[in-house]
Design a protein around this motif. Sequence first.
Motif, PDB file in Angstrom:
ATOM      1  N   GLU A 115     -20.345 -53.146 -18.476  1.00 27.09           N
ATOM      2  CA  GLU A 115     -18.971 -53.412 -18.035  1.00 27.09           C
ATOM      3  C   GLU A 115     -18.694 -54.914 -17.953  1.00 27.09           C
ATOM      4  OE1 GLU A 115     -16.612 -51.214 -17.860  1.00 27.09           O
ATOM      5  OE2 GLU A 115     -18.070 -49.688 -18.443  1.00 27.09           O
ATOM      6  N   GLU A 116     -19.687 -55.686 -17.492  1.00 29.41           N
ATOM      7  CA  GLU A 116     -19.515 -57.145 -17.439  1.00 29.41           C
ATOM      8  C   GLU A 116     -19.328 -57.729 -18.835  1.00 29.41           C
ATOM      9  OE1 GLU A 116     -22.264 -59.456 -15.231  1.00 29.41           O
ATOM     10  OE2 GLU A 116     -22.283 -58.112 -13.495  1.00 29.41           O
ATOM     11  N   PHE A 117     -20.108 -57.233 -19.781  1.00 31.03           N
ATOM     12  CA  PHE A 117     -19.993 -57.706 -21.165  1.00 31.03           C
ATOM     13  C   PHE A 117     -18.610 -57.387 -21.724  1.00 31.03           C
ATOM     14  CE2 PHE A 117     -20.271 -56.380 -25.678  1.00 31.03           C
ATOM     15  CZ  PHE A 117     -20.529 -57.606 -26.254  1.00 31.03           C
ATOM     16  N   THR A 120     -11.594 -61.180 -22.741  1.00 27.96           N
ATOM     17  CA  THR A 120     -10.921 -62.482 -22.658  1.00 27.96           C
ATOM     18  C   THR A 120     -10.671 -63.080 -24.033  1.00 27.96           C
ATOM     19  OG1 THR A 120     -13.010 -63.700 -22.455  1.00 27.96           O
ATOM     20  CG2 THR A 120     -11.971 -62.933 -20.416  1.00 27.96           C
ATOM     21  N   ARG A 121     -11.385 -62.570 -25.050  1.00 25.19           N
ATOM     22  CA  ARG A 121     -11.169 -63.057 -26.413  1.00 25.19           C
ATOM     23  C   ARG A 121      -9.993 -62.361 -27.102  1.00 25.19           C
ATOM     24  NH1 ARG A 121     -17.156 -63.662 -29.192  1.00 25.19           N
ATOM     25  NH2 ARG A 121     -18.212 -64.693 -27.431  1.00 25.19           N
ATOM     26  N   LEU A 155     -12.318 -53.071 -28.893  1.00 25.31           N
ATOM     27  CA  LEU A 155     -12.948 -52.982 -27.581  1.00 25.31           C
ATOM     28  C   LEU A 155     -13.481 -51.564 -27.332  1.00 25.31           C
ATOM     29  CD1 LEU A 155     -13.398 -55.161 -25.466  1.00 25.31           C
ATOM     30  CD2 LEU A 155     -11.377 -54.325 -24.258  1.00 25.31           C
ATOM     31  N   ALA A 156     -12.719 -50.567 -27.764  1.00 30.04           N
ATOM     32  CA  ALA A 156     -13.159 -49.176 -27.605  1.00 30.04           C
ATOM     33  C   ALA A 156     -14.410 -48.906 -28.437  1.00 30.04           C
ATOM     34  CB  ALA A 156     -12.040 -48.218 -28.003  1.00 30.04           C
ATOM     35  N   ALA A 157     -14.488 -49.518 -29.638  1.00 29.78           N
ATOM     36  CA  ALA A 157     -15.676 -49.345 -30.490  1.00 29.78           C
ATOM     37  C   ALA A 157     -16.902 -49.980 -29.843  1.00 29.78           C
ATOM     38  CB  ALA A 157     -15.417 -49.952 -31.862  1.00 29.78           C
ATOM     39  N   GLY A 204     -11.735 -62.076 -34.211  1.00 24.77           N
ATOM     40  CA  GLY A 204     -12.855 -62.775 -33.589  1.00 24.77           C
ATOM     41  C   GLY A 204     -12.478 -64.104 -32.980  1.00 24.77           C
ATOM     42  N   GLY A 205     -11.190 -64.279 -32.666  1.00 30.58           N
ATOM     43  CA  GLY A 205     -10.745 -65.514 -32.045  1.00 30.58           C
ATOM     44  C   GLY A 205     -10.691 -66.697 -32.987  1.00 30.58           C
TER      45      GLY A 205
END
Length: 331
Positions: free
Chosen positions: A14-16, A22-23, A30-32, A190-191
């Motif tokens: 969850e922390e990861f 934030t990116r 994110l779901a993947a 990827g930002g």
Amino acid sequence: MHDKTGEMLGTLIEEFLTARATRKPSPHTLAAYRRDLVAVARLVAEDRALPLDAVPVTALSPRVMRSAFASFATPRAAASVHRAWSTWNSFFTFLVAEGVVPGNPMPAVGRPRTPLPRPKPLRGEDTPEQLLAAVAREDGRQRDPWPERDVAVLALALCAGLRLSELLALRVSSLGGREGERRVEVAGKGGRPRVVPIEAGLDRAVRDYLDSRARRFGSRSVRPDSALLVDRRGEPLRRGGLQYLVESCYRRAGIGDRVPRGARLHALRHTFATRLAEDGAGAAEIMRLLGHASLASSQTYIEVTAGQQRAAVASNRTNRALAGLVVERSG
């Protein structure tokens, strides 16, 4: 500094994911990440006969990860295993940076080699032009036709090569530059931000759309910080709405049979890249314009184009006749 080495795997996942959020990755990305992390973590938990939230991070040795990935890979395609490996590699990189673990075990875990996906542009030499021409005509069957908006969406994908997430992230202020030096600033995957030059045709299509939007919703609707692409109520377009819009454009143009399966909106981006390669652009130029992370992804467009050129030459009737020609010598 708080010692996290005793923390449980579920908490660290969850922390990861919070750090990744934030990116500003797409919700789909994110779901993947979550699916891949949880699927392998559950295999580790099952092997140790523990609930996921009770697995300590110290349990994730190279041996344990190899075993979990072997089980994970059995029913899955190589591309899925490769993606999960990359996700876990990023997860461990995060844990090392946070001082949670001393090293990353993933280099000791085998991963399948997966070929880069082949480009899937629209089929047919004039299909992009037919699509734009059809959508530019107001369709009386539509409840609230807005051809200027629809043309702008297609043109941004066909003439700037933007991804779905990049289209949704555009603001009115993303377009700038002097006459003859117009450009669009893109919040890339990827930002990685990039700037794509836009020519007169695309610039005009976007300006026509913004003019029509001001007429529909008033000049305040086109403030610089507003979303560039909106729906018929003036609200920012969302993922599902944008996908539906492009699908409806294909139907109106009658070109559904020329759109590759599995690449509906992405076929427009692939068409942009393929035409760049056909017109002589190098892999480095394609890489910069499309925002690829590696040169290898861009090279596939050039290889496909070269293959198409060879196929066209091979189909030449003179070549076929030459292949069957027998030279006869007298004496």
